[in-house]
Write an enzyme that holds these catalytic residues in place. Structure first.
Site, PDB file in Angstrom:
ATOM      1  N   GLY A   1       0.790  -1.234   0.000  1.00  0.00           N
ATOM      2  CA  GLY A   1       0.000   0.000   0.000  1.00  0.00           C
ATOM      3  C   GLY A   1       0.818   1.278   0.000  1.00  0.00           C
ATOM      4  O   GLY A   1       0.259   2.359   0.202  1.00  0.00           O
TER       5      GLY A   1
ATOM      6  N   ARG B   1      -9.290   2.962 -12.896  1.00  0.00           N
ATOM      7  CA  ARG B   1      -9.031   3.688 -11.643  1.00  0.00           C
ATOM      8  C   ARG B   1      -9.746   5.043 -11.553  1.00  0.00           C
ATOM      9  O   ARG B   1     -10.318   5.365 -10.510  1.00  0.00           O
ATOM     10  CB  ARG B   1      -7.526   3.847 -11.411  1.00  0.00           C
ATOM     11  CG  ARG B   1      -6.792   2.524 -11.269  1.00  0.00           C
ATOM     12  CD  ARG B   1      -5.330   2.703 -10.867  1.00  0.00           C
ATOM     13  NE  ARG B   1      -5.203   3.223  -9.530  1.00  0.00           N
ATOM     14  CZ  ARG B   1      -4.815   4.453  -9.242  1.00  0.00           C
ATOM     15  NH1 ARG B   1      -4.475   5.300 -10.199  1.00  0.00           N
ATOM     16  NH2 ARG B   1      -4.753   4.852  -7.991  1.00  0.00           N
TER      17      ARG B   1
ATOM     18  N   TYR C   1     -12.131   4.876  -8.409  1.00  0.00           N
ATOM     19  CA  TYR C   1     -11.628   5.550  -7.203  1.00  0.00           C
ATOM     20  C   TYR C   1     -11.492   7.059  -7.393  1.00  0.00           C
ATOM     21  O   TYR C   1     -10.851   7.719  -6.571  1.00  0.00           O
ATOM     22  CB  TYR C   1     -10.215   5.046  -6.852  1.00  0.00           C
ATOM     23  CG  TYR C   1     -10.007   3.573  -6.791  1.00  0.00           C
ATOM     24  CD1 TYR C   1     -10.678   2.790  -5.853  1.00  0.00           C
ATOM     25  CD2 TYR C   1      -9.102   2.936  -7.634  1.00  0.00           C
ATOM     26  CE1 TYR C   1     -10.446   1.427  -5.769  1.00  0.00           C
ATOM     27  CE2 TYR C   1      -8.868   1.576  -7.557  1.00  0.00           C
ATOM     28  CZ  TYR C   1      -9.541   0.826  -6.631  1.00  0.00           C
ATOM     29  OH  TYR C   1      -9.302  -0.519  -6.544  1.00  0.00           O
TER      30      TYR C   1
ATOM     31  N   CYS D   1     -19.789   2.897 -23.173  1.00  0.00           N
ATOM     32  CA  CYS D   1     -21.114   3.471 -23.048  1.00  0.00           C
ATOM     33  C   CYS D   1     -21.522   3.640 -21.580  1.00  0.00           C
ATOM     34  O   CYS D   1     -22.378   2.907 -21.084  1.00  0.00           O
ATOM     35  CB  CYS D   1     -22.064   2.519 -23.752  1.00  0.00           C
ATOM     36  SG  CYS D   1     -23.236   3.377 -24.710  1.00  0.00           S
ATOM     37  N   GLU D   2     -20.845   4.503 -20.870  1.00  0.00           N
ATOM     38  CA  GLU D   2     -21.125   4.791 -19.460  1.00  0.00           C
ATOM     39  C   GLU D   2     -20.758   6.245 -19.217  1.00  0.00           C
ATOM     40  O   GLU D   2     -19.685   6.684 -19.648  1.00  0.00           O
ATOM     41  CB  GLU D   2     -20.236   3.945 -18.520  1.00  0.00           C
ATOM     42  CG  GLU D   2     -20.455   2.460 -18.542  1.00  0.00           C
ATOM     43  CD  GLU D   2     -21.725   2.017 -17.838  1.00  0.00           C
ATOM     44  OE1 GLU D   2     -22.239   2.765 -16.974  1.00  0.00           O
ATOM     45  OE2 GLU D   2     -22.213   0.932 -18.175  1.00  0.00           O
TER      46      GLU D   2
ATOM     47  N   TYR E   1      -2.541  -1.602 -11.509  1.00  0.00           N
ATOM     48  CA  TYR E   1      -4.010  -1.645 -11.534  1.00  0.00           C
ATOM     49  C   TYR E   1      -4.547  -1.008 -12.816  1.00  0.00           C
ATOM     50  O   TYR E   1      -5.604  -0.368 -12.807  1.00  0.00           O
ATOM     51  CB  TYR E   1      -4.596  -0.980 -10.270  1.00  0.00           C
ATOM     52  CG  TYR E   1      -4.039  -1.613  -9.010  1.00  0.00           C
ATOM     53  CD1 TYR E   1      -4.470  -2.870  -8.614  1.00  0.00           C
ATOM     54  CD2 TYR E   1      -3.039  -0.991  -8.263  1.00  0.00           C
ATOM     55  CE1 TYR E   1      -3.928  -3.483  -7.488  1.00  0.00           C
ATOM     56  CE2 TYR E   1      -2.493  -1.597  -7.139  1.00  0.00           C
ATOM     57  CZ  TYR E   1      -2.954  -2.836  -6.767  1.00  0.00           C
ATOM     58  OH  TYR E   1      -2.409  -3.449  -5.655  1.00  0.00           O
TER      59      TYR E   1
HETATM   60  C1  PLP Z   1      -2.892  -8.224   0.903  1.00  0.00           C
HETATM   61  C2  PLP Z   1      -2.354  -7.178   0.006  1.00  0.00           C
HETATM   62  N1  PLP Z   1      -1.037  -6.968  -0.021  1.00  0.00           N
HETATM   63  C3  PLP Z   1      -0.480  -6.022  -0.825  1.00  0.00           C
HETATM   64  C4  PLP Z   1      -1.273  -5.237  -1.643  1.00  0.00           C
HETATM   65  C5  PLP Z   1      -0.611  -4.226  -2.519  1.00  0.00           C
HETATM   66  O1  PLP Z   1      -1.079  -2.943  -2.371  1.00  0.00           O
HETATM   67  P1  PLP Z   1      -0.366  -1.788  -3.200  1.00  0.00           P
HETATM   68  O2  PLP Z   1      -0.415  -2.188  -4.621  1.00  0.00           O
HETATM   69  O3  PLP Z   1      -1.133  -0.562  -2.939  1.00  0.00           O
HETATM   70  O4  PLP Z   1       1.043  -1.737  -2.703  1.00  0.00           O
HETATM   71  C6  PLP Z   1      -2.656  -5.415  -1.637  1.00  0.00           C
HETATM   72  C7  PLP Z   1      -3.527  -4.588  -2.486  1.00  0.00           C
HETATM   73  O5  PLP Z   1      -4.718  -4.632  -2.494  1.00  0.00           O
HETATM   74  C8  PLP Z   1      -3.212  -6.417  -0.796  1.00  0.00           C
HETATM   75  O6  PLP Z   1      -4.533  -6.645  -0.767  1.00  0.00           O
END
Ligand code: PLP
Length: 414
Positions: A233, A310, A314, A341-342, A370
């Site tokens: 994350g 994305r 989001y 079409c959205e 992503y």
């Molecule tokens: C369990 C887990 N680990 C790691 C990640 C990686 O997150 P990021 O790509 O934001 O680093 C995710 C993303 O959803 C996750 O669910």
């Protein structure tokens, strides 16, 4: 795009080893097309690895961010393990050449059938629920597992990217750990790892320390645990000038916390996904249509939310560059819309760009994470090809879908 620091784009070279994105990419592979820079992936992976000198830590790449097999193998070759979330991801990682002991599986709402593949393939297992332990018992698995803990805290850049907290669907609550432990012991399963991932787009390293503290507290009740995974994350600078995740500050805070909490004998694990790949990738598309609407232009392109969801999902921001006019002055305010079409199919809103016309090529920057991995065939639009650029050479790593691919799974009555 530079390998160090925050994003700054040189208008003559968007950072792809001097490869001309129009003549050598769009003219060769068509449009739309995803491209990735190997040297940016390399730079991000070594930035993360080198921050932690002296700490006992493993870095796993969370392949949900970008699951192209060539990229997964490229990242594994940089010395990272692979974190997966489904049997399909494990299958792709194995097929790409990653050995099972370097693959970690952690799903959610996992079925017994999912786990039967995982057990057969011999990869490392983390479980998200007590039910998964029950399935493992029924499958006769006896070995080590990790528990995903919901530490009752969460963080992220959008409510949809927060994965901890009382009402979150993810993980096992601290109050459920004893039950998980008794069930596992009754089947000869040892809990050797605690895991937590509380969200995505986290800028503040203190979030990870709070997670570590919760896991550390739980280890007191679980003597078999010797690995602590504090998740992924880590934030990426999507907008120009945004700060990137402070790795060296994080590493010193972590070193201090390991000493303070007495965790010297534990292996730590982190699992970045987007941080490794987001900045390496961009989606190139051609302008197909321009409409004047009030004070702004609505610019249609030959891609859409089916290829890059994305922004719609989001409200995420991707910087847009008009590649063939990158050094020209910004003059017009535009919304860039896709061909789906959205009404939510808006890839960029209210952007100031050079005078844009049909036939121009636009780049959606920082789309390496992503992007393709969340793409779909909605509206039966074909998936774009993926091209990898490394050491000045472009190579195709996934071909464009063809119309017959759209029919390949169809079963019709004779
Ligand atoms: C369990 C887990 N680990 C790691 C990640 C990686 O997150 P990021 O790509 O934001 O680093 C995710 C993303 O959803 C996750 O669910």
């Amino acid at each position: 795009m530079t390998a160090e620091g925050t994003n700054t784009y040189n208008c003559n070279d968007l950072g792809f080893d001097g490869v001309n994105l129009i003549d050598e990419v769009v003219e060769v592979y068509g449009s739309p097309v995803y491209i990735y820079s190997g040297s940016i992936i390399e730079a991000r992976a070594s930035e993360v690895k080198l921050s932690f000198k002296g700490l006992n830590i493993d870095i796993l790449y969370s392949m949900k961010a970008n699951s192209n097999p060539y990229i997964v193998k490229f990242i594994y070759d940089q010395g990272l393990g692979i974190e997966t979330t489904s049997p399909g991801e494990v299958y792709i990682a194995l097929r790409a050449g990653v050995p099972p002991e370097k693959i970690y599986f952690l799903g959610n709402s996992v079925s017994r059938e999912d786990l039967s593949y995982i057990v057969n393939w011999g990869v490392n297992i983390n479980v998200d629920s007590i039910q998964s332990i029950q399935y493992l018992c029924e499958l006769g698995y006896s070995g080590e597992i990790g528990l995903r803990i919901n530490p009752l805290l969460g963080s992220g850049y959008h409510p949809y990217t927060i994965t901890g907290g009382l009402e979150s669907k993810f993980g096992i609550l601290p109050s459920e750990v004893s039950r998980a432990f008794s069930l596992a012991s009754s089947c000869n399963i040892a809990i050797s790892r605690l895991h937590s991932h509380v969200g995505s787009g986290i800028q503040d390293p203190r979030v990870y320390l709070s997670v570590l503290e919760v896991l550390s507290e739980l280890t007191k009740r679980l003597p078999s645990v010797d690995e602590l995974d504090i998740g992924g994350g880590f934030a990426v600078p999507y907008k120009r000038g945004e700060p990137r995740f402070p790795w060296s500050e994080f590493a010193s805070m972590l070193t201090e916390a390991v000493e303070r909490l007495g965790l010297e004998n534990y292996k730590l694990i982190i699992e970045p996904g987007r941080y490794i790949v987001a900045e390496s990738g961009l989606l190139l598309a051609r302008v197909t249509d321009v409409k004047v609407r009030g004070r702004k232009l609505i610019v249609g392109v030959d891609t859409g939310m089916n290829h890059l969801v994305r922004p719609a999902l989001y409200r995420a921001y991707h910087e847009v560059i008009v590649v063939n006019k990158a050094c020209m002055e910004d003059e017009v305010i535009v919304d860039i819309v896709g061909n789906i079409c959205e009404s939510s199919d808006v890839l960029a809103r209210d952007r100031l760009l050079p005078r844009i016309e049909v036939g121009d090529v636009v780049a959606f920057m920082n789309a390496g994470a992503y992007g393709y991995s969340m793409a779909s065939n909605y509206n039966l639009r074909l998936l774009p090809p993926e091209v990898f650029i490394y050491k000045g050479k472009a190579r195709l790593i996934r071909r464009r879908q063809r119309f017959d691919d759209l029919y390949s799974l169809v079963v019709m009555d004779e």
